[in-house]
Design a protein around this motif. Structure first.
Motif, PDB file in Angstrom:
ATOM      1  N   GLN A   1       0.838  -1.192   0.000  1.00 48.74           N
ATOM      2  CA  GLN A   1       0.000   0.000   0.000  1.00 48.74           C
ATOM      3  C   GLN A   1       0.876   1.247   0.000  1.00 48.74           C
ATOM      4  OE1 GLN A   1      -3.049   0.502  -0.465  1.00 48.74           O
ATOM      5  NE2 GLN A   1      -3.848   2.241   0.695  1.00 48.74           N
ATOM      6  N   SER A   2       1.923   1.204   0.813  1.00 43.47           N
ATOM      7  CA  SER A   2       2.743   2.407   0.927  1.00 43.47           C
ATOM      8  C   SER A   2       3.527   2.662  -0.366  1.00 43.47           C
ATOM      9  CB  SER A   2       3.579   2.285   2.196  1.00 43.47           C
ATOM     10  OG  SER A   2       4.910   2.389   1.940  1.00 43.47           O
TER      11      SER A   2
ATOM     12  N   SER B   1       0.809   3.831  -3.082  1.00 47.92           N
ATOM     13  CA  SER B   1       0.164   5.123  -2.851  1.00 47.92           C
ATOM     14  C   SER B   1       1.169   6.280  -2.913  1.00 47.92           C
ATOM     15  CB  SER B   1      -0.563   5.115  -1.506  1.00 47.92           C
ATOM     16  OG  SER B   1       0.363   4.873  -0.478  1.00 47.92           O
ATOM     17  N   GLN B   2       2.427   5.982  -2.650  1.00 47.02           N
ATOM     18  CA  GLN B   2       3.377   7.099  -2.626  1.00 47.02           C
ATOM     19  C   GLN B   2       4.211   7.239  -3.894  1.00 47.02           C
ATOM     20  OE1 GLN B   2       5.210   7.910   1.242  1.00 47.02           O
ATOM     21  NE2 GLN B   2       3.927   6.252   2.034  1.00 47.02           N
TER      22      GLN B   2
ATOM     23  N   LYS C   1       3.566   8.075  -7.036  1.00 50.68           N
ATOM     24  CA  LYS C   1       2.480   8.588  -7.880  1.00 50.68           C
ATOM     25  C   LYS C   1       2.803   8.538  -9.371  1.00 50.68           C
ATOM     26  CE  LYS C   1      -0.125  10.367  -4.443  1.00 50.68           C
ATOM     27  NZ  LYS C   1      -1.095   9.417  -3.921  1.00 50.68           N
TER      28      LYS C   1
ATOM     29  N   PRO D   1      -5.180   2.831  -4.150  1.00 55.18           N
ATOM     30  CA  PRO D   1      -4.663   4.141  -4.599  1.00 55.18           C
ATOM     31  C   PRO D   1      -5.072   4.458  -6.042  1.00 55.18           C
ATOM     32  CG  PRO D   1      -2.918   2.806  -3.608  1.00 55.18           C
ATOM     33  CD  PRO D   1      -4.099   1.916  -3.768  1.00 55.18           C
TER      34      PRO D   1
END
Lengths: 468, 469
Positions: free
Chosen positions: B23-24, B27-28, B30, B53
């Motif tokens: 997830q990290s 989502s980060q 981009k 995301p």
């Protein structure tokens, strides 16, 4: 921690095994039974009935033969499916569904048979009132009888079947004769229907008696079985077709007669052939006996060993045992049949003379009994194939024999008229050879085939794609 | 750039270390588009556990233990079937270190063609039988057959899966996800990256050895299978990363090329923890454990340790912060142990809580797990200025002592798993020696800020994606 890990498939019980066995045995009964009855009752009635100069008797006899032949042909496929379906329901212990589906089938088959046969006799048969009633009634009773027989036989009510059929056949023969004494008219022939009607009622009573049912519903879910076992339907259709197709073609040849509108017949061909069919009764009975005892034990041990998880060595040993048993027992049965055939072959001229069918009748009979020998062999092989669930192969074989008999009869009518029943012989001879070859080939690899076709017991999965 | 991230049994349906990591990353990062390839165990309906995301463009999923109507692949010629069978037969007879190269000879067959007809062929059957005769002739053949089916079916599903085209594939484990990764990488000629949090074949080995329902004779077969898969994935991956040094030893052991190996540790968002107040007082010495109350975290060891600490420090508290519902029976056993040890006033199970509220009250963190990857909770504790006492599992010692090339000192103590006496001894030492506690705090804060930032982690993976393309 990531990952699903690992997973082992658990062996599924081959729970269809027992139902397969039962369905095969009764496929045999319902395949042999009807034409056995046809032949016997016609031969006996032919011998006992005062036929001379009685044109009504001729009509009755022809309508009866037609009802027999076409009811087996029309319901043959259906019966093979029912037998399998009911066997499955029995082993699922779904007795209420058996009754519900029987009720549904009874209505469906009853209505269709009556309407179908009535329309046929109305448009193609003679314009005689009693026969317009007699034929559809007998046809419907017989059709229902065959399917009821299929239901009750899977429920293993051997004695009820024997009692029902014995009394029924006796009544069918005796009651027209008795009625003749009181009433000389044509309606005495309805006594024949009475006999089989009794048999049908008796079997229905027996069917409903032992199955607990609080409330009978009409279910048509047996139609699903056609989707599951389509091969059975066509196997039934083509097997009966293969037996009768030569007769039907010959009715339309110069050997056929058309005494009354709608009914064709060939005395010279039909009588010897009906008799020839009867000659395999001893060996088929013997076959059922050995299958039920020696073969079945070995067959069962093989599958139990698979289920219980035996070593490969044991499975191979079981399989060798099965194959040896099949060869020995079939060899034994065929030898007996050859003996019967040889005896009849020698005495056939005098036998045919006695029946008033000399000359060509004797040749047809002689070829016919050899054909019957192979018909019996073919049927045994088919049943063995069904034991091992080779339904597709069974269907292909039936279709092959049907086509051979059909084409063969056409060829013989054109080129070898003096060897009329040869196509029947050749068709079943080739059928038997191919069936034996297929059986051997399949049994050789049976362990692999059995394991490969086991259901994996996994759920149906799907690929899911979601787009964003 | 489209990255296909391949996950087995985790994100987005199950929470945990790997899922949080995925997830990290997604989502980060981009600038990158992602396709999630999720491999489930059985076909079942499940709830999403994460907010997907925006840069995730597709989720593709299938299950291992299922009969799936796959699209047809190319049909094998007879010569290829023969080659396939003879290679498989060789694989069983050669040294296990060379198997993977043999396997590579038939990779076109494995990844491009429909293998289903082969599995029912006589040649394949003969191979199964010969293997049975050689290895297990006295065992039940039926069980042997179903064991093999258990091996074959999930692999077959992985090979038949026609996953969407991506520029890079990133698998988070070897195993089945690894097979899907290698297959996709071959079919689309796209590079494959492997990131191992834990070492898959070792985790499976542990499970298999402990499995009471699996006959002993089949255990080596399963274990070797997973090793073979790991070996093959190591061979095919363009880059193999892991979270900490120790894992690399296991990867090397299975023949992974050192040139493609890399460490990318997990990272955390340190600001949230750095700004928390620090607990300097020790009037009540508060030790915290953060994690689920489950057997793998060995809470019982913590309770035994707490008993010893309590004997030395009268005003001592142990807070166990984390959900208790997952293994209720285990939780009950722990509560019973609290009673037996007379620790009702000392030990508190708080349930799930916002840890940010608890770190300022704590003097130290205790971690007693028997298995871990790179626990984020140690990083968070270090960022929150807490010294750590942890068992020597996964990447714990590297987090606390630092890697070989590092000059920052220790941030706590490491004890062997199950050794509650040493853990108690070190906790008491932390209580007694303020200067040690403060030094550990300083070292921990420094190490996290230097090496374990989310931003660093994201950048490293992003660079890796660009590097392999």
């Amino acid at each position: 921690m990531a990952g699903i890990g690992f997973y082992i498939q658990k062996m599924l019980q081959k729970d269809t095994l027992s139902s397969t066995v039962v369905s095969v045995i009764f496929s045999a009964i319902v395949s042999v039974g009807p034409w056995l009855l046809t032949s016997t009752s016609l031969v006996v009635l032919g011998l006992l009935f005062p036929t001379n100069g009685n044109s009504n008797y001729e009509l009755f006899s022809m309508a009866t033969i037609y009802a027999f032949i076409f009811s087996t042909l029309a319901s043959g496929g259906l019966i093979m499916v029912i037998v399998r379906r009911v066997a499955d329901l029995v082993f699922a212990k779904a007795y209420h569904r058996i009754i519900n589906e029987y009720t549904g089938l009874f209505l469906f088959q009853g209505v269709c048979s009556f309407i179908g046969s009535f329309l046929w006799i109305f448009f193609f048969g003679p314009e005689i009132t009693w026969i317009r009633l007699y034929f559809p009634l007998l046809f419907t009773v017989l059709s229902l009888l065959w399917s009821t027989l299929a239901f009750i036989s899977v429920l293993q009510k051997y004695w009820q079947i024997i009692i029902g059929f014995s009394i029924g056949s006796l009544l069918a023969i005796v009651s027209p004769l008795l009625l003749m004494h009181f009433e000389q008219g044509v309606y005495s022939f309805f006594g024949y229907i009475l006999g089989f009607g009794f048999c049908l009622t008796y079997l229905i009573f027996m069917l409903f008696k032992d199955i607990p049912t609080s409330e009978i519903q009409i279910a048509f879910s047996f139609f699903n079985a056609f989707k599951k076992y389509p091969e059975n339907f066509f196997f039934g259709l083509f097997y009966y077709g293969a037996i009768w197709v030569d007769d039907i073609i010959i009715w339309f040849s110069r050997f056929g007669i058309n005494p009354i509108q709608g009914f064709r017949f060939s005395i010279i061909y039909d009588m010897p052939m009906f008799l020839a069919y009867l000659t395999i009764i001893p060996s088929l009975s013997l076959f059922f006996l050995v299958v039920e005892t020696t073969f079945y034990n070995k067959y069962r041990r093989f599958y139990i060993h698979i289920e219980k998880g035996a070593q490969l060595k044991e499975l191979e040993h079981d399989l060798t045992d099965i194959r040896t048993t099949i060869n020995h027992q079939m060899g034994f049965v065929i030898k007996i049949q050859i003996l019967v055939t040889m005896l009849l072959f020698i005495f056939s001229p005098s036998l045919m003379n006695a029946m008033g069918l000399p000359g060509i009748g004797s040749v047809i009979f002689q070829i016919g009994i050899i054909g019957a020998l192979f018909n019996g062999t073919f049927l045994m092989l088919q049943l063995l194939l069904l034991y091992f669930e080779f339904r597709k192969e069974v269907l292909q074989l039936s279709l092959m024999v049907f086509s051979f008999n059909l084409i063969g009869t056409l060829i013989i009518l054109r080129y070898y008229e003096d060897l009329l029943s040869l196509s029947y012989l050749v068709a079943f001879l080739v059928g038997s050879i191919v069936a034996k070859y297929i059986l051997d080939a399949r049994l050789k690899h049976l362990i692999r085939i059995e394991f490969n076709r086991q259901p994996l017991g996994l759920q149906k999965g799907e690929v899911k794609r979601s787009h964003f | 750039m489209r990255v296909g991230i391949i996950l087995e049994g985790t994100y987005p349906y199950v929470t945990g270390g790997v899922s949080g990591w995925a997830q990290s990353i997604m989502s980060q990062m981009k600038a990158v588009e992602f396709t999630i390839i999720h491999i489930g165990a059985k076909p079942e309906k499940r709830e999403l556990r994460y907010q997907i995301p925006d840069n995730v463009k597709e989720i593709y999923e299938f299950s291992l233990q299922s009969i799936t109507a796959w699209k047809k692949k190319k049909k094998l010629r007879q010569s290829q079937q023969d080659q396939f069978i003879s290679t498989l037969s060789d694989i069983f007879s050669i040294d296990r270190y060379k198997r993977v190269e043999k396997l590579d000879h038939i990779r076109d067959i494995l990844f491009e063609y429909d293998l289903r007809p082969i599995l029912h062929s006589k040649a394949f059957w003969d191979l199964l039988v010969s293997f049975y005769r050689k290895s297990l002739p006295t065992r039940s053949f039926t069980r042997y057959y179903w064991n093999l089916q258990g091996i074959i079916q999930p692999i077959l599903n992985c090979l038949m899966a026609n996953v969407p085209r991506c520029d890079v594939y990133h698998t988070v484990t070897t195993g089945y996800a690894g097979i899907v990764g290698v297959s996709a990488s071959y079919q689309y000629n796209a590079p494959l990256i492997l990131t191992e949090h834990g070492i898959y074949h070792r985790e499976r080995e542990r499970e298999i050895v402990a499995a009471s329902w699996l006959e002993e004779v089949y255990k080596p077969i399963w274990i070797n299978l997973f090793k073979l898969i790991s070996r093959y994935v190591y061979m095919q991956a363009a880059k193999v990363t892991t979270l900490f040094e120790k894992n690399q030893l296991f990867q090397l052991e299975l023949g992974c090329d050192i040139q493609k190996m890399k460490i990318i540790p997990n990272g955390i968002n340190v600001e949230r923890f750095m700004e928390l107040s620090r607990q300097d007082k020790k009037d009540t010495f508060v030790v915290g454990m953060v994690g689920r109350v489950v057997s793998i975290k060995d809470i019982k060891m913590a309770l035994r340790c707490a008993r010893l600490v309590k004997d030395a420090i009268s005003d001592f508290k142990l807070l166990i912060i984390g959900p208790t519902e997952e293994e209720e029976a285990y939780f009950k056993e722990c509560q019973k142990l609290v009673e037996v040890f007379d620790l009702e006033e000392t030990v508190h199970f708080t349930g799930s809580q916002n840890v940010l509220e608890y770190y300022p009250k704590m003097n130290a963190l205790l971690l007693t797990s028997v298995s871990e990857g790179q626990p984020l909770v140690i990083l968070e504790a270090m960022a929150a200025g807490l010294p750590v006492v942890a068992t020597d599992v996964g990447g714990c010692s590297e987090l606390i002592f630092g890697s070989k090339d590092e000059r920052i000192g220790s941030a706590g103590y490491i004890v062997p798993p199950k050794d509650y006496e040493s853990a108690a001894k070190f906790l008491i030492r932390l209580y007694e020696k303020d200067e040690v506690r403060f030094q550990f705090r300083e070292n921990g804060e420094k190490r996290v800020q230097e090496k374990y930032l989310t931003s660093q982690m994201i950048e490293r993976y992003h660079n890796l994606y660009k590097e392999v393309l």
